[in-house]
Design a protein around this motif. Structure first.
Motif, PDB file in Angstrom:
ATOM      1  N   GLU A  29       3.467  51.656   2.062  1.00 23.13           N
ATOM      2  CA  GLU A  29       1.732  51.707   2.196  1.00 23.13           C
ATOM      3  C   GLU A  29       1.548  49.338   1.419  1.00 23.13           C
ATOM      4  O   GLU A  29       0.250  48.821   1.922  1.00 23.13           O
ATOM      5  CB  GLU A  29       0.931  51.923   0.401  1.00 23.13           C
ATOM      6  N   LEU A  30       2.228  48.472   1.454  1.00 22.76           N
ATOM      7  CA  LEU A  30       2.178  47.852   0.646  1.00 22.76           C
ATOM      8  C   LEU A  30       1.703  46.426   1.721  1.00 22.76           C
ATOM      9  O   LEU A  30       3.054  46.873   3.301  1.00 22.76           O
ATOM     10  CB  LEU A  30       3.303  46.922  -0.381  1.00 22.76           C
ATOM     11  N   HIS A  31       0.706  45.654   1.429  1.00 22.19           N
ATOM     12  CA  HIS A  31       0.866  44.499   2.334  1.00 22.19           C
ATOM     13  C   HIS A  31       1.174  43.112   1.474  1.00 22.19           C
ATOM     14  O   HIS A  31       0.840  42.871   0.784  1.00 22.19           O
ATOM     15  CB  HIS A  31      -0.535  45.127   2.843  1.00 22.19           C
ATOM     16  N   ASP A  32       1.112  42.114   2.658  1.00 18.28           N
ATOM     17  CA  ASP A  32       1.067  40.309   2.426  1.00 18.28           C
ATOM     18  C   ASP A  32       2.688  40.533   0.846  1.00 18.28           C
ATOM     19  O   ASP A  32       1.751  40.535  -0.011  1.00 18.28           O
ATOM     20  CB  ASP A  32      -0.269  40.334   1.997  1.00 18.28           C
ATOM     21  N   PRO A  33       3.350  40.503   0.575  1.00 19.68           N
ATOM     22  CA  PRO A  33       4.196  41.015   2.199  1.00 19.68           C
ATOM     23  C   PRO A  33       3.931  42.366   2.585  1.00 19.68           C
ATOM     24  O   PRO A  33       4.666  42.811   2.146  1.00 19.68           O
ATOM     25  CB  PRO A  33       5.897  40.471   1.889  1.00 19.68           C
ATOM     26  N   ALA A  34       4.644  43.003   3.991  1.00 19.92           N
ATOM     27  CA  ALA A  34       5.186  44.145   4.578  1.00 19.92           C
ATOM     28  C   ALA A  34       6.366  44.316   3.400  1.00 19.92           C
ATOM     29  O   ALA A  34       7.131  43.490   3.823  1.00 19.92           O
ATOM     30  CB  ALA A  34       4.824  44.418   6.108  1.00 19.92           C
ATOM     31  N   VAL A  35       6.823  45.265   3.569  1.00 17.83           N
ATOM     32  CA  VAL A  35       7.581  45.595   3.155  1.00 17.83           C
ATOM     33  C   VAL A  35       8.506  46.420   3.525  1.00 17.83           C
ATOM     34  O   VAL A  35       8.185  47.623   4.372  1.00 17.83           O
ATOM     35  CB  VAL A  35       7.734  45.913   1.225  1.00 17.83           C
ATOM     36  N   ALA A  36       9.746  46.306   3.794  1.00 18.48           N
ATOM     37  CA  ALA A  36      11.412  47.621   4.816  1.00 18.48           C
ATOM     38  C   ALA A  36      11.880  47.760   3.142  1.00 18.48           C
ATOM     39  O   ALA A  36      12.666  46.715   2.744  1.00 18.48           O
ATOM     40  CB  ALA A  36      11.798  46.817   5.983  1.00 18.48           C
ATOM     41  N   VAL A  37      12.161  49.236   3.175  1.00 18.54           N
ATOM     42  CA  VAL A  37      13.813  49.402   2.422  1.00 18.54           C
ATOM     43  C   VAL A  37      14.528  49.677   2.644  1.00 18.54           C
ATOM     44  O   VAL A  37      14.716  51.119   3.896  1.00 18.54           O
ATOM     45  CB  VAL A  37      12.903  50.152   1.310  1.00 18.54           C
ATOM     46  N   VAL A  38      15.427  49.167   3.171  1.00 19.66           N
ATOM     47  CA  VAL A  38      16.955  49.732   3.507  1.00 19.66           C
ATOM     48  C   VAL A  38      17.932  50.176   2.476  1.00 19.66           C
ATOM     49  O   VAL A  38      18.384  49.497   1.695  1.00 19.66           O
ATOM     50  CB  VAL A  38      17.918  48.436   4.326  1.00 19.66           C
TER      51      VAL A  38
END
Length: 242
Positions: free
Chosen positions: A142-151
């Motif tokens: 749901e986060l933006h500015d920045p977009a987040v990807a979890v590894v």
């Protein structure tokens, strides 16, 4: 463990197949058993010598994640960045490593802290050595500015499993004593509760009244667990245990 189960299942199935073949051919159970075990041993020896395309095992992947978690921040970031570049070559992102024990979890608070620290990034990848909680994964999307990807550790494990087996060292085998110590630590990690003693006494009393062993063995297990917790509760007077 999964690889061990697969090998065991294949060995059992191949032995059964050889046994049925020789039993049908010779109609002799002792001779079929002997020939089946000999053929199974020979096939395992021959297949074990073939240069198969073996990959990193699950235990090797877990050991590698634990090793990365124990590194200092700069070395851990370099190791995680190399893994991500191998899995997603050509991707541009800022890396935010979160180093935790593999048995811990990545919370929504950890995601929020990493996102706030890197607000000036275009795209942010949070790489962590532990599993990510489902709520934290949903919050990250749901986060933006920045977009987040979890590894998290699950995705890193799958990525490590694609490497050849000789890429990582084999983890040392745990001795039987280490297994008992881990079992003792797990059983004694809970606090002593009088309710456990009451439950154990109730189950033993039900066994004495009914004679049903299904009450006896769980009652003895609960009593043993409570006794170990009581011993640990009484021996925790030193700050450092030797």
């Amino acid at each position: 463990m999964s690889a061990f189960i697969d090998r065991t299942a294949l060995s059992v199935l191949s032995t059964i197949g050889f046994y049925l073949f020789f039993l049908n051919a010779w109609d002799s159970i002792p001779l079929a058993c002997s020939a089946a075990f000999v053929c199974a041993a020979l096939s395992r020896w021959l297949l074990g010598g073939l240069p198969l395309n073996r990959h990193v095992t699950a235990s090797q992947a877990r050991s590698e994640l634990m090793r990365i978690a124990e590194l200092d921040d700069l070395a851990a970031e370099e190791a995680l960045r190399a893994l991500l570049q191998h899995g997603w070559p050509g991707e541009r992102f800022r890396l935010a490593p979160v180093l935790k024990h593999p048995e811990a979890t990545l919370s929504s608070g950890d995601v929020l802290n990493a996102w706030k620290t890197n607000r000036d990034a275009g795209r942010l990848v949070i790489a962590t050595t532990c599993p990510c909680e489902p709520r934290a994964a949903y919050f990250a999307r749901e986060l933006h500015d920045p977009a987040v990807a979890v590894v998290d550790s699950r995705r890193l494990n799958r990525l490590l499993r694609t490497f050849p087996a000789d890429t990582l060292p084999c983890p040392p085998r745990r001795s039987l004593g280490d297994g008992f110590r881990m079992l003792w630590a797990g059983m004694s990690s809970t606090r002593f509760s009088p309710k456990s003693v009451l439950l154990a006494l109730t189950m033993v009393a039900c066994y004495m009244l009914t004679g049903n062993a299904w009450y006896l063995f769980p009652g003895l297990a609960v009593a043993a667990h409570a006794g170990i917790a009581l011993i640990r509760h009484g021996s925790g007077k030193q700050l450092f245990e030797l």
